[in-house]
Design an enzyme around this catalytic site. Structure first.
Site, PDB file in Angstrom:
ATOM      1  N   SER A 184      -2.765 -12.323   4.555  1.00 18.92           N
ATOM      2  CA  SER A 184      -2.984 -12.079   3.123  1.00 18.92           C
ATOM      3  C   SER A 184      -1.827 -12.615   2.290  1.00 18.92           C
ATOM      4  O   SER A 184      -2.039 -13.168   1.204  1.00 18.92           O
ATOM      5  CB  SER A 184      -3.196 -10.586   2.859  1.00 18.92           C
ATOM      6  OG  SER A 184      -2.107  -9.824   3.342  1.00 18.92           O
ATOM      7  N   LYS A 241       0.809  -1.223   0.000  1.00 19.64           N
ATOM      8  CA  LYS A 241       0.000   0.000   0.000  1.00 19.64           C
ATOM      9  C   LYS A 241       0.842   1.273   0.000  1.00 19.64           C
ATOM     10  O   LYS A 241       0.314   2.362  -0.256  1.00 19.64           O
ATOM     11  CB  LYS A 241      -0.944   0.001   1.196  1.00 19.64           C
ATOM     12  CG  LYS A 241      -1.937  -1.155   1.211  1.00 19.64           C
ATOM     13  CD  LYS A 241      -2.844  -1.164  -0.011  1.00 19.64           C
ATOM     14  CE  LYS A 241      -3.914  -2.237   0.120  1.00 19.64           C
ATOM     15  NZ  LYS A 241      -4.814  -2.289  -1.031  1.00 19.64           N
TER      16      LYS A 241
END
Length: 388
Positions: A323, A85
């Site tokens: 994840s 991110k």
């Protein structure tokens, strides 16, 4: 002052290390190993922490992949704030600056499960913007603390309102206070940054080499939509595999997100893969789905994500979150059915340190277990009494 090429180590006893005597490479048999420093050479001085975003390494998975197939992982936790991110945050902020949408000193606001919030907090701290993150209370506590340490304000929303609730809160705050809302789930600067960095990095790393499959999960869809566009243009035969939670398979369902932004997608259920699959299909992801970049969708359970995350840590030394484990689990499924000689690359989105208070670490105790106590007691010195 020390003379040239000499380093002083220690305060009481002077130890001198003459740098000129340390080889840059050490020859062992037929192999050459790098001496003194283990990482690839990089620029030593940067103007800003933001300059470190991107150019993450690709590492071979040596112990978990089946025989006859080469599996690699792109480790996005090598970004400065340890997640993929960081790319999104820098791309959106710099795009807004270039377009005049973000004014000097203006407050930035975004809804995040944690990694985008942390990335935006970093970028905003470096560039001088106050940052406010709205976040469902169900996400890990350490993510809140990291953001606040970076100077951000974290506004929690009730868990029952899910991801769409924290998104609506961010929108509401932006309208009320005149803040700049980054709109990570629909901002075109998100996939555009991946198209200009992530995709080209993969093409560069595998230039002149075989690459048959690329595997990624989705949160906003920025990595998938942006990188896929470039990868498919350059390598039309590359198979792109999109993965999502087995109990929240929104893309696989074929159903659209309800028009009411406060209403969850009918196929969504709570899952432990933080950062993956909110309770709606983001516009950024939908653009990639509509473009039909993916060749396959693979569901992965939360339990599989946790299992493979642990195996990556214990058998590969790759420390990632649920994840990352889930993406690798999908990649391992691809490896099992791929033809011999295939090369598979998967994305590893973030670090395991974001998950210390989650089910990933539920069986990891802070105190010594019986085996560790036994090792301690095997010598007479320095025993800690077992916790009651």
């Amino acid at each position: 002052l020390l003379s040239d090429n000499i380093v002083s180590l220690g305060s009481n006893r002077m130890m001198k290390l003459r740098l000129s005597t340390i080889p840059r490479k050490i020859r062992i048999g037929a192999a050459q190993c790098r001496g003194f420093h283990a990482t690839r050479p990089t620029c030593a001085i940067y103007d800003s922490i933001c300059d470190l975003v991107g150019k993450t390494p690709v590492v071979k998975i040596n112990n978990l992949a089946p025989d006859g197939v080469d599996l690699y992982a792109k480790l996005e936790y090598f970004n400065p704030l340890a997640s993929v991110k960081d790319r999104l945050a820098l791309g959106i902020i710099e795009d807004a600056e270039a377009k005049g949408l973000l004014k000097p000193g203006q407050t930035v606001v975004e809804a995040s499960s944690g990694n985008t919030g942390i990335a935006l907090a970093m970028v905003c701290a470096a560039k001088g913007y106050p940052f406010v993150c709205t976040m469902a209370e169900s996400f890990s506590v350490e993510r809140r603390k990291v953001m606040r340490q970076l100077g951000a304000k974290v506004i929690l929303t009730p868990a029952k309102l899910k991801g769409s609730g924290m998104v609506y809160k961010a929108k509401e705050l932006a309208a009320k206070h005149g803040w700049f809302y980054t709109l990570q789930f629909e901002n075109e600067a998100n996939p555009a940054y991946h198209a200009s960095t992530t995709g080209p990095e993969i093409l560069s790393d595998f230039a002149g080499k075989r690459l048959d499959y690329w595997v990624t999960g989705w949160g906003t869809g920025g990595t998938y939509t942006g990188a896929s566009k470039v990868l498919k243009q350059a390598r039309p035969d590359l198979k792109i595999v999109l993965s999502e939670p087995a109990n929240a398979s929104l893309v696989s369902s074929g159903q659209p997100t309800p028009e009411d932004e406060k209403t969850s997608h009918p196929s969504w259920e709570p899952h432990p893969i933080q950062g993956w699959t909110p309770d709606f299909i983001p516009k950024v992801l939908q653009a990639g789905v509509d473009a039909k970049y993916m060749d396959e969708i693979l569901p992965v359970s939360g339990a599989e994500g946790i299992e493979i995350s642990k195996k990556l840590a214990q058998h590969e030394g790759i420390f990632t979150g649920i994840s990352g484990g889930a993406t690798a689990a999908a990649a391992l499924k691809v490896c099992e059915k791929a033809p011999k000689g295939s090369v598979v690359l998967c994305m590893i989105p973030d670090t395991g340190e974001r998950y210390l208070s989650t089910p990933l670490f539920a069986d990891i105790a802070a105190e010594m277990n019986e085996e560790e106590q036994e090792i301690s007691l095997s010598t007479p010195f320095g025993h800690v009494e077992p916790a009651e």
